[in-house]
Design a protein around this motif. Structure first.
Motif, short mmCIF file in Angstrom:
data_model
loop_
_atom_site.label_atom_id
_atom_site.label_comp_id
_atom_site.label_asym_id
_atom_site.label_seq_id
_atom_site.Cartn_x
_atom_site.Cartn_y
_atom_site.Cartn_z
N ARG A 195 64.90 113.98 36.52
CA ARG A 195 65.47 113.80 35.21
C ARG A 195 66.20 115.12 34.85
O ARG A 195 66.71 115.30 33.76
CB ARG A 195 64.48 113.93 34.14
N GLY A 196 66.30 116.03 35.83
CA GLY A 196 67.38 116.99 35.83
C GLY A 196 66.65 118.30 34.94
O GLY A 196 67.50 119.11 34.57
N ASN A 197 65.29 118.16 34.94
CA ASN A 197 64.81 119.20 34.16
C ASN A 197 64.46 120.65 34.95
O ASN A 197 65.00 120.48 36.12
CB ASN A 197 63.11 118.74 33.80
N ARG A 227 63.11 122.89 48.46
CA ARG A 227 64.22 122.90 47.58
C ARG A 227 63.72 123.02 45.98
O ARG A 227 64.49 122.87 45.03
CB ARG A 227 64.92 121.53 47.42
N ALA A 228 62.48 123.55 45.84
CA ALA A 228 61.85 123.99 44.53
C ALA A 228 62.45 124.96 43.40
O ALA A 228 62.86 124.71 42.61
CB ALA A 228 60.38 124.63 44.78
N SER A 229 63.08 125.79 44.43
CA SER A 229 64.18 126.83 43.45
C SER A 229 65.35 126.19 42.81
O SER A 229 65.88 126.76 42.05
CB SER A 229 64.50 127.87 44.46
N ASP A 230 65.64 124.86 43.40
CA ASP A 230 66.92 124.07 42.79
C ASP A 230 66.42 123.94 41.07
O ASP A 230 67.43 123.77 40.28
CB ASP A 230 67.02 123.01 43.43
N PHE A 231 65.31 123.74 40.92
CA PHE A 231 64.71 123.33 39.49
C PHE A 231 63.46 123.92 39.13
O PHE A 231 63.33 123.83 37.71
CB PHE A 231 64.43 121.87 39.41
N ALA A 232 63.02 125.02 39.72
CA ALA A 232 61.67 125.64 39.37
C ALA A 232 61.55 126.89 40.06
O ALA A 232 61.98 127.14 41.28
CB ALA A 232 60.57 124.81 39.76
N LEU A 281 56.35 117.04 42.04
CA LEU A 281 57.58 117.23 40.87
C LEU A 281 58.50 116.38 40.82
O LEU A 281 59.45 116.55 39.93
CB LEU A 281 57.70 118.57 40.43
N ARG A 282 58.53 115.33 41.58
CA ARG A 282 59.87 114.40 41.70
C ARG A 282 60.39 113.93 40.66
O ARG A 282 61.63 113.87 40.27
CB ARG A 282 59.64 113.49 42.89
N GLU A 302 71.89 124.74 29.96
CA GLU A 302 73.19 124.45 29.50
C GLU A 302 74.31 124.78 30.13
O GLU A 302 75.29 124.29 29.95
CB GLU A 302 73.34 124.95 27.89
N LYS A 303 74.27 125.69 30.89
CA LYS A 303 75.44 126.45 31.73
C LYS A 303 75.09 126.28 33.42
O LYS A 303 76.21 126.62 34.10
CB LYS A 303 75.70 127.90 31.56
N GLY A 304 74.02 125.97 33.88
CA GLY A 304 73.83 125.72 35.22
C GLY A 304 73.50 127.11 35.89
O GLY A 304 73.79 127.13 37.24
N THR A 305 73.27 127.98 35.26
CA THR A 305 73.11 129.38 35.87
C THR A 305 71.60 129.67 36.21
O THR A 305 70.79 130.01 35.07
CB THR A 305 73.57 130.74 35.06
N ALA A 306 71.20 129.58 37.36
CA ALA A 306 69.87 129.68 37.87
C ALA A 306 69.58 131.30 37.67
O ALA A 306 70.24 132.10 38.19
CB ALA A 306 69.38 129.31 39.10
#
Length: 202
Positions: free
Chosen positions: A41-43, A75-80, A35-36, A113-117
């Motif tokens: 793309r910051g998704n 580092r998957a939890s950074d985006f998924a 999923l690179r 929108e807020k960066g809160t995971a």
């Protein structure tokens, strides 16, 4: 249906032929773990799946997530993030806390929108009474302790909801998300596999 052989018939979902070079499972399942481009793309991605889905294996989805995490360098939890839903039927409904779409939408919105995971998503049970009748086929404690009209947290995988020891059992606030402490070889080994494969390679 009564002649179905799980040893010989179930693996056929992975079968490929000249006419059908893609198996049914490959067609239905997302198997790519790279999923690179998506991450670049910051998704952000929130995946929710039932532990009890009668169509798709919750174990297979969790296994895919672990494989994807390794592909992404841990580092998957950074985006998924994956949230497993106990007692939910196929993609919704079922006996327990299957009502969480609004809270999930808020979670992904706040992340983008807020960066809160999100570490937990509160799910509600809209059943007014227990669907498990006392004296039925189930352990009577299930009917007695079923959290009708209550809430529970869905915890970010691999964490699970654990009762804090006090407070109402139908209140999400009475539960903490904890590391499950699963160990290889146990009943909940992370290598458990119920989707027709037994090599445990992933």
């Amino acid at each position: 249906m009564f002649k179905f052989n799980f040893d010989t018939d179930a693996p056929k979902i992975f079968t490929k032929t000249a006419a059908y070079p893609e198996s049914s499972m490959d067609f239905m399942a997302a198997v790519s773990t790279d999923l690179r481009p998506f991450r670049a793309r910051g998704n952000k991605l929130i995946i929710s799946s039932s532990v009890n889905d009668g169509i798709f294996s919750g174990a297979a989805i969790a296994r895919w997530y672990r494989s994807m995490d390794r592909q992404m360098g841990g580092r998957a939890s950074d985006f998924a993030r994956l949230f497993m839903v106990p007692n939910m039927a196929h993609c919704g409904g079922g006996a327990a806390t299957a009502s969480f779409a609004g809270n999930q939408l808020k979670a992904i919105t706040d992340w983008v929108e807020k960066g809160t995971a999100p570490d937990r998503i509160v799910a509600a049970n809209t059943n007014a009474t227990s669907p498990y009748p006392t004296g039925g086929l189930f352990d009577p404690r299930i009917a007695q302790n079923f959290p009708a009209s209550g809430t529970r947290p869905l915890c970010v995988y691999p964490k699970i909801a654990s009762y804090k020891g006090s407070g109402l059992t139908n209140d999400a606030g009475s539960f903490a998300c904890i590391e499950p402490g699963f160990r290889p070889g146990g009943d909940h080994d992370f290598n458990d596999d119920d989707d027709g494969r037994s090599d445990n390679r992933q």
